[in-house]
Design a protein around this motif. Structure first.
Motif, short mmCIF file in Angstrom:
data_model
loop_
_atom_site.label_atom_id
_atom_site.label_comp_id
_atom_site.label_asym_id
_atom_site.label_seq_id
_atom_site.Cartn_x
_atom_site.Cartn_y
_atom_site.Cartn_z
N ASN A 137 -1.66 3.05 -4.87
CA ASN A 137 -1.65 1.63 -4.52
C ASN A 137 -1.85 0.77 -5.76
O ASN A 137 -1.19 -0.26 -5.94
N TYR B 247 0.61 8.60 2.73
CA TYR B 247 -0.45 9.36 3.41
C TYR B 247 -0.25 9.35 4.93
O TYR B 247 -0.40 10.39 5.59
N THR C 158 -5.32 3.14 10.20
CA THR C 158 -3.88 2.98 10.41
C THR C 158 -3.25 4.26 10.92
O THR C 158 -2.30 4.23 11.70
N THR D 7 -1.06 4.56 0.69
CA THR D 7 -1.49 4.63 2.09
C THR D 7 -0.32 4.97 3.00
O THR D 7 -0.46 5.74 3.96
N ASN D 8 0.84 4.40 2.71
CA ASN D 8 2.02 4.64 3.55
C ASN D 8 2.49 6.10 3.43
O ASN D 8 2.87 6.71 4.43
N GLY E 63 -7.05 3.58 5.70
CA GLY E 63 -6.11 4.70 5.76
C GLY E 63 -6.26 5.49 7.04
O GLY E 63 -5.27 5.80 7.73
N ARG F 33 -4.58 7.90 -2.76
CA ARG F 33 -4.07 6.68 -2.13
C ARG F 33 -4.38 5.46 -2.99
O ARG F 33 -3.50 4.62 -3.24
N SER G 197 0.20 -0.54 9.20
CA SER G 197 -0.33 -0.58 7.84
C SER G 197 -0.67 -2.00 7.43
O SER G 197 -1.50 -2.23 6.55
N LEU H 91 0.84 -1.20 0.00
CA LEU H 91 0.00 0.00 0.00
C LEU H 91 0.88 1.25 0.00
O LEU H 91 0.96 1.97 1.00
N SER I 63 -8.21 9.92 -0.41
CA SER I 63 -8.35 8.48 -0.61
C SER I 63 -8.24 8.11 -2.09
O SER I 63 -7.80 7.02 -2.44
#
Length: 456
Positions: free
Chosen positions: A403, A324, A369, A321-322, A366, A399, A356, A318, A396
């Motif tokens: 991803n 973010y 985490t 996401t990381n 998201g 993200r 995560s 991800l 999002s």
């Protein structure tokens, strides 16, 4: 057995019949997003009412994700001569996931320190609404690494499909595929039946994708109608920094990885443009999961690699996401004038690496985490997440896009590491010049790296 699910890929130089651009899925989804944005902006209440269109489309796609994953993996593994390859592919995939997920966290941390998008907001923590993020903090508290790992094992073989848990379906499919491979000739009728069912299922995917513009229209109209463009203006610095960082990661880091492995990130993005627009419109990377698996196989990645890498990547790779998480955590601290020491930031990084994974596959992962990460840095109150709650929907989308691209790249790279990336199919799919290889043949590659296109 084990052939491609799609029609044979045209060889280099063969004539390609193209439909008019206005009949392409790409154009229709793009038009739907623009129309949805206009409806949400000018008639926000109507935009909110259109939410069921987006929800219904995502449910349609989720309905077929479990069988697509099961059939792809089970038939792919059953067709392998070397069962040790399953563990080898998984090890290479997880090594890739760990390295680039960690790199994404570090890049987010560095850029947030350099740009400092939250500096100057001077938010008083006492004025924040802690209740607005209470549900995310609660979900983060209940999620543990051990609990996540044990949840991969389904209660029954059937329950994995009933609940639609991607990792549980992956677990069952791997075991079933290995069992078929061990049984051998006696399992051939089952293998043939699953292979035929795979073709039917991917035809169903193609049918459902015709509803993609309707889903994208409803979902984007709701997003703009419910949150409004004003939310973007209020926290423009954070959104711009996050999107720019994600772009740097995709074009810079992943672009370099693609170049090293003999293909272009720009051509890959162009190849996946329909899926990327669908992810943008629905804010859900799951909406394009079946189509991604189909297209990666068309691009020359073997079914066994696609089946293993893509579903696991959706939970463990991800990158967006990381980025973010670290960027949002530092933004909150900067907005409230909280100076985090180097030690605090390293701790933040280490916890984010674990959290995560612990919340992977959970709706709103998201935000969950992020809550789990902030919980171990007492100097930054979790209530600070209320600052970005209003723009999380817009973030999002970025993200999900990051991803999505990250998992596409990972699959092609692992396929090449295995020496099984069909370069001629890759050239045809990505539109490389006729007669040219995407990369020079690797003399150390195994027999699976031949430029041979197979078809059922």
């Amino acid at each position: 057995m084990g052939g491609r699910l799609l029609q044979p890929v045209p060889t280099a130089g063969a004539p390609v019949v193209r439909r008019p651009f206005y009949r392409s899925l790409y154009f229709m989804v793009l038009l739907a997003i623009l129309a949805g944005g206009a409806v949400g902006h000018f008639w926000p209440e109507l935009g909110k009412d259109l939410k069921p269109l987006g929800d219904a489309f995502i449910k349609l796609v989720k309905m077929i994700i479990a069988p697509v994953i099961f059939l792809t993996i089970a038939t792919g593994i059953a067709g392998m001569r070397d069962l040790g390859k399953v563990g080898r592919v998984a090890a290479k995939a997880f090594g890739y996931f760990f390295f680039f997920s960690t790199l994404a966290l570090i890049i987010g941390l560095v850029i947030a320190n350099v740009v400092q998008p939250g500096r100057g907001l001077n938010i008083d923590p006492a004025t924040l609404n802690a209740g607005a993020v209470a549900q995310y903090a609660s979900a983060a508290h209940e999620t543990t690494i051990v609990g996540f790992l044990t949840s991969i094992i389904p209660t029954t073989l059937i329950s994995a499909f009933v609940e639609g848990n991607i990792l549980q379906v992956l677990f069952v499919a791997i075991l079933f595929g290995i069992a078929m491979a061990i049984v051998g000739d006696a399992a051939a009728p089952v293998h043939r039946a699953l292979d035929s069912l795979s073709q039917i299922m991917f035809k169903l995917v193609a049918i459902l994708m015709k509803a993609a513009p309707i889903g994208a229209f409803g979902a984007f109209a709701f997003t703009i109608g419910a949150y409004g463009l004003g939310a973007i203006a209020n926290l423009a610095a954070l959104i711009a920094t996050f999107y720019l960082t994600s772009l740097i990661f995709v074009l810079g880091v992943l672009g370099a990885v693609c170049w090293i492995n003999g293909f272009s990130i720009f051509r890959l993005i162009a190849y996946l443009k329909e899926e990327l627009l669908l992810v943008l419109g629905t804010s859900s990377s799951e909406a394009a999961l079946p189509s991604l698996m189909q297209k990666l196989e068309r691009a020359g990645a073997p079914r066994s690699v696609v089946g293993l890498v893509v579903p696991t990547g959706y939970s463990f790779n991800l990158d967006g996401t990381n980025i973010y998480m670290t960027m949002a955590a530092l933004f909150i601290a900067q907005a409230m004038n909280i100076d985090l020491s180097l030690q605090d930031q390293i701790l933040l990084l280490l916890v984010a690496m674990l959290s995560s994974k612990g919340a992977a596959g959970i709706t709103g992962a998201g935000f969950i985490t992020l809550a789990a990460t902030l919980a171990v840095v007492p100097s930054v109150p979790i209530a600070g997440m209320a600052l970005i709650l209003g723009i999380d929907r817009f973030m999002s989308e970025c993200r999900a896009l990051t991803n999505f691209v990250g998992n596409a790249v990972a699959t092609l790279v692992v396929a090449r590491w295995e020496g099984e990336l069909d370069r001629e199919a890759l050239n045809a799919a990505l539109g490389s010049p006729p007669g040219k290889l995407a990369a020079p043949p690797d003399p150390a590659a195994g027999p699976g790296d031949k430029n041979v296109i197979t078809a059922d």
